[in-house]
Design a protein around this motif. Structure first.
Motif, short mmCIF file in Angstrom:
data_model
loop_
_atom_site.label_atom_id
_atom_site.label_comp_id
_atom_site.label_asym_id
_atom_site.label_seq_id
_atom_site.Cartn_x
_atom_site.Cartn_y
_atom_site.Cartn_z
N ILE A 170 0.62 -0.94 -0.26
CA ILE A 170 -0.13 -0.31 -0.22
C ILE A 170 0.72 1.04 0.59
CG2 ILE A 170 -1.95 0.84 0.69
CD1 ILE A 170 -2.93 -1.37 2.37
N VAL A 171 1.67 1.21 0.58
CA VAL A 171 2.62 2.61 0.87
C VAL A 171 3.41 2.71 -0.82
CG1 VAL A 171 4.69 3.21 1.73
CG2 VAL A 171 3.26 2.19 2.96
N LEU A 172 3.97 1.66 -0.91
CA LEU A 172 4.95 1.91 -2.74
C LEU A 172 3.71 2.04 -3.38
CD1 LEU A 172 6.94 0.84 -4.14
CD2 LEU A 172 6.11 -1.66 -4.45
N TYR A 173 2.69 1.64 -3.37
CA TYR A 173 1.50 1.65 -3.91
C TYR A 173 0.83 3.41 -4.38
CZ TYR A 173 -3.25 2.80 -5.98
OH TYR A 173 -4.49 3.42 -7.19
N PHE A 174 0.77 3.97 -3.01
CA PHE A 174 0.27 5.76 -2.75
C PHE A 174 1.92 6.48 -3.14
CE2 PHE A 174 -1.98 5.10 0.74
CZ PHE A 174 -3.17 5.37 0.23
N LEU A 175 3.43 5.95 -2.99
CA LEU A 175 4.17 6.71 -3.62
C LEU A 175 4.19 6.61 -5.12
CD1 LEU A 175 7.27 5.53 -1.23
CD2 LEU A 175 6.57 6.85 -1.48
N THR A 176 4.60 5.18 -5.67
CA THR A 176 4.14 5.56 -7.35
C THR A 176 3.41 5.98 -7.83
OG1 THR A 176 4.47 3.04 -7.03
CG2 THR A 176 3.37 3.64 -9.00
N SER A 177 1.56 6.01 -6.87
CA SER A 177 0.65 7.47 -7.72
C SER A 177 1.34 8.86 -7.34
CB SER A 177 -0.83 6.72 -6.83
OG SER A 177 -0.66 5.80 -6.94
N PHE A 178 2.12 9.01 -6.54
CA PHE A 178 2.40 10.44 -6.18
C PHE A 178 3.74 10.81 -7.07
CE2 PHE A 178 5.71 13.50 -4.33
CZ PHE A 178 4.58 14.70 -4.32
N TYR A 179 4.62 9.94 -7.68
CA TYR A 179 6.14 10.17 -8.42
C TYR A 179 4.82 10.05 -9.79
CZ TYR A 179 9.41 10.84 -4.82
OH TYR A 179 9.91 11.32 -4.13
N THR A 180 3.79 9.39 -10.13
CA THR A 180 3.38 9.19 -11.85
C THR A 180 2.77 9.99 -11.71
OG1 THR A 180 2.00 7.61 -11.21
CG2 THR A 180 3.57 6.67 -12.09
#
Length: 216
Positions: A170-180
């Motif tokens: 979930i943390v990785l998903y939020f980081l990915t969504s932010f940087y994309t």
């Protein structure tokens, strides 16, 4: 057949290790009942030695697996509880991300999406597809039909390791969504990837094989 019952404190000196009754303090009230015709093997808590009693030679041995034995029937149940494993897992994600960033023709959004997809695909295979255990377990083959996630903590839900492995995607998903920058295509791909590792972790799906897939 001769039956002999002798308290440990009356045995005398143990010649090979230099023990005397005064320094055998771990089991001072222990009594040995020995039944023998010729030679009889007895297991004691320490070492290996021999002693004479009324003309009969008794051979006592203690076989200990120092540093090799463990109390777990199936080590798969506890291996993910180690904080060292948690740290290695986080460092592995970071290393994967750095390697992908070093590829010149990958943009930052693509790198984050690839990091997320590769991570989730690897964890899905490792935790929710591969069954059984690499260890020899005396569980009558029960672990053979269980995935690693189902074996963890003997199936107990909401343990620390299960929460950690649920929170990290979930943390990785939020980081990915932010940087994309919440790009629609990236968002859809990353959301599907996240669901593929979150849904199998739900308690309602413990041991469930949809349409019989991966049942055996």
């Amino acid at each position: 057949m001769t039956a002999c019952t002798l308290p440990l404190t009356t045995v005398g000196t143990f010649p090979l290790l230099g023990w005397t009754p005064s320094n055998v303090s771990t089991v001072p009230t222990f009594t040995l009942s020995l039944y023998c015709l010729e030679n009889f093997s007895v297991f004691l808590p320490h070492g290996s030695c021999s002693f004479q009693f009324q003309g009969c030679l008794f051979d006592t041995r203690a076989n200990m697996n120092v540093g090799t034995a463990h109390s777990e029937v199936n080590p798969n149940t506890r291996v993910m509880n180690s904080r060292g494993i948690w740290l290695s897992y986080i460092l592995g994600i970071g290393l994967l991300h750095v390697i992908l960033l070093s590829i010149p023709f990958f943009s930052v959004p693509v790198v984050w999406t690839l990091t997320n997809i590769i991570h989730n695909m690897s964890m899905y295979i490792f935790l929710h597809t591969v069954k059984g255990t690499p260890f020899e377990t005396p569980d009558q083959g029960k672990a053979r039909l269980l995935t690693h996630w189902e074996q963890m903590d003997y199936g107990v839900q909401f343990t620390a390791s299960r929460k950690f492995l649920t929170i990290m995607p979930i943390v990785l998903y939020f980081l990915t969504s932010f940087y994309t920058k919440y790009d629609r295509i990236h968002f859809i791909i990353n959301t599907i990837s996240l669901m593929s590792v979150l849904i199998p972790k739900l308690p309602q799906f413990h041991g469930v094989r949809i349409f019989g897939i991966n049942k055996y």
